[in-house]
Design a protein around this motif. Structure first.
Motif, PDB file in Angstrom:
ATOM      1  N   ILE A 165      -5.165  -2.676   1.061  1.00  0.00           N
ATOM      2  CA  ILE A 165      -4.561  -1.346   1.041  1.00  0.00           C
ATOM      3  C   ILE A 165      -3.607  -1.294  -0.147  1.00  0.00           C
ATOM      4  CG2 ILE A 165      -3.188   0.339   2.332  1.00  0.00           C
ATOM      5  CD1 ILE A 165      -4.262  -1.630   4.791  1.00  0.00           C
ATOM      6  N   ILE A 166      -3.996  -0.527  -1.141  1.00  0.00           N
ATOM      7  CA  ILE A 166      -3.203  -0.471  -2.374  1.00  0.00           C
ATOM      8  C   ILE A 166      -2.120   0.588  -2.207  1.00  0.00           C
ATOM      9  CG2 ILE A 166      -3.277  -0.056  -4.850  1.00  0.00           C
ATOM     10  CD1 ILE A 166      -6.074  -1.143  -4.883  1.00  0.00           C
ATOM     11  N   GLU A 167      -0.889   0.159  -2.358  1.00  0.00           N
ATOM     12  CA  GLU A 167       0.228   1.080  -2.095  1.00  0.00           C
ATOM     13  C   GLU A 167       0.920   1.549  -3.362  1.00  0.00           C
ATOM     14  OE1 GLU A 167       1.727  -1.994   0.440  1.00  0.00           O
ATOM     15  OE2 GLU A 167       1.732  -0.641   2.158  1.00  0.00           O
ATOM     16  N   LYS A 168       0.492   1.020  -4.495  1.00  0.00           N
ATOM     17  CA  LYS A 168       1.075   1.454  -5.772  1.00  0.00           C
ATOM     18  C   LYS A 168      -0.018   2.074  -6.631  1.00  0.00           C
ATOM     19  CE  LYS A 168       5.097  -1.415  -6.643  1.00  0.00           C
ATOM     20  NZ  LYS A 168       5.714  -2.345  -7.596  1.00  0.00           N
ATOM     21  N   ASP A 169       0.396   2.898  -7.585  1.00  0.00           N
ATOM     22  CA  ASP A 169      -0.579   3.532  -8.465  1.00  0.00           C
ATOM     23  C   ASP A 169      -1.377   2.497  -9.248  1.00  0.00           C
ATOM     24  OD1 ASP A 169      -0.029   6.187  -7.835  1.00  0.00           O
ATOM     25  OD2 ASP A 169       1.670   6.246  -9.184  1.00  0.00           O
ATOM     26  N   LEU A 170      -2.642   2.829  -9.505  1.00  0.00           N
ATOM     27  CA  LEU A 170      -3.511   1.922 -10.261  1.00  0.00           C
ATOM     28  C   LEU A 170      -3.348   2.201 -11.745  1.00  0.00           C
ATOM     29  CD1 LEU A 170      -6.992   1.585  -8.528  1.00  0.00           C
ATOM     30  CD2 LEU A 170      -5.527  -0.250  -9.358  1.00  0.00           C
ATOM     31  N   ILE A 171      -2.215   1.782 -12.276  1.00  0.00           N
ATOM     32  CA  ILE A 171      -1.890   2.072 -13.674  1.00  0.00           C
ATOM     33  C   ILE A 171      -1.442   0.798 -14.387  1.00  0.00           C
ATOM     34  CG2 ILE A 171      -1.322   4.520 -13.322  1.00  0.00           C
ATOM     35  CD1 ILE A 171       1.629   3.672 -13.135  1.00  0.00           C
ATOM     36  N   ALA A 172      -1.424   0.873 -15.700  1.00  0.00           N
ATOM     37  CA  ALA A 172      -1.168  -0.306 -16.535  1.00  0.00           C
ATOM     38  C   ALA A 172       0.050  -1.145 -16.114  1.00  0.00           C
ATOM     39  CB  ALA A 172      -1.053   0.124 -17.998  1.00  0.00           C
ATOM     40  N   PRO A 173       1.205  -0.529 -15.805  1.00  0.00           N
ATOM     41  CA  PRO A 173       2.363  -1.378 -15.470  1.00  0.00           C
ATOM     42  C   PRO A 173       2.185  -2.171 -14.175  1.00  0.00           C
ATOM     43  CG  PRO A 173       3.072   0.884 -15.950  1.00  0.00           C
ATOM     44  CD  PRO A 173       1.585   0.891 -15.843  1.00  0.00           C
ATOM     45  N   ASN A 174       1.266  -1.750 -13.303  1.00  0.00           N
ATOM     46  CA  ASN A 174       1.133  -2.385 -11.989  1.00  0.00           C
ATOM     47  C   ASN A 174      -0.037  -3.352 -11.872  1.00  0.00           C
ATOM     48  OD1 ASN A 174       3.217  -0.674 -11.265  1.00  0.00           O
ATOM     49  ND2 ASN A 174       1.884   0.837 -10.290  1.00  0.00           N
ATOM     50  N   VAL A 175      -0.987  -3.248 -12.780  1.00  0.00           N
ATOM     51  CA  VAL A 175      -2.266  -3.939 -12.580  1.00  0.00           C
ATOM     52  C   VAL A 175      -2.156  -5.466 -12.618  1.00  0.00           C
ATOM     53  CG1 VAL A 175      -4.471  -4.389 -13.746  1.00  0.00           C
ATOM     54  CG2 VAL A 175      -3.823  -2.054 -13.184  1.00  0.00           C
TER      55      VAL A 175
END
Lengths: 135, 101
Positions: free
Chosen positions: B13-23
């Motif tokens: 369950i992904i709870e953070k945005d799927l964006i460059a800073p988080n990947v």
């Protein structure tokens, strides 16, 4: 109408924070009719700005990314410029790779599919989006 | 990111945005979790909490799919927003794995 004119530091987090502010502004001012258009602008901005940060400025903290957004007669204009060596098209977009399983080569194809028209000029990209043709 | 294992099915369950800073962090957590388990048949990515995505995030999903399918496991995306489903379909990723709203 000038919407945004700003310099962004060369890191992904700064891009993220900038895009959130722009999207919030566009949403609150009810500039676009469709939520789907806001999503497209969100994705497009991240694509172009991330590439300017990574491939244009190469994460150099001494280099900035410049972004200007205007709206005139239902036409959005987005100008993004980095402080790299130029030819950003060749540096970070593999145009023509299509929508395959190949990694990190989809950006420009997706932007085109979303209805943005673009033009490169050395280390600058200018994108246009016509609100009267919102898809 | 949370994980749940039930009946040979592992759900992230992904709870953070799927964006460059988080990947980068997501990749580490997922790889560690996948290395810890043996008996699973399918991996599901729950995107309920995702509002923002970029090509780094999409590349992460594609890379994950490749790794999981190479292990002979099924891969599926669930609870994606209609905008994200449309984006994946434009990229023709629906030809490779199931994407559900």
């Amino acid at each position: 109408m000038l919407i945004v004119n700003k310099e962004i530091e060369s890191n992904f987090e700064s891009v993220h924070q900038f895009v959130l502010k722009v999207i919030d502004l566009i949403d609150k001012e009810k500039i676009v009719k469709k939520q789907n258009t806001i999503f497209k602008i969100n994705v497009m901005l991240r694509e172009v700005l991330n590439n300017a940060v990574e491939h244009g400025n190469k994460f150099d903290e001494n280099r900035m990314v410049y972004c200007r957004i205007e709206l005139d007669k239902e036409i959005f204009t987005f100008i993004v410029r980095d402080e790299g060596e130029g030819c950003i098209k060749d540096q970070f977009y593999n145009v023509g790779d299509g929508f395959t399983m190949k990694l990190r080569s989809r950006g420009l194809d997706l932007i085109t599919k979303y209805g943005f028209k673009y033009k490169f000029n050395k280390n600058e990209i200018v994108l246009k989006y016509m609100l009267d043709k919102e898809m | 990111m949370r994980k749940n294992i039930e009946n040979n099915l592992m759900t992230f369950i992904i709870e953070k945005d799927l964006i460059a800073p988080n990947v980068k962090k997501m990749k580490e957590v997922l790889n560690d979790a996948l290395n810890e388990v043996d008996e699973i048949d399918e991996v599901v990515i729950d995107m309920d909490g995702i509002e923002n995505i970029d090509s780094v995030g999409v590349s992460f999903v594609v890379s994950l799919y490749k790794n999981i399918s190479n292990e002979g496991l099924e891969f599926r995306i669930v609870n994606a927003s209609s905008d994200i489903v449309q984006l994946f379909k434009l990229m023709r990723l629906d030809e490779f794995f199931i994407i559900e709203e």
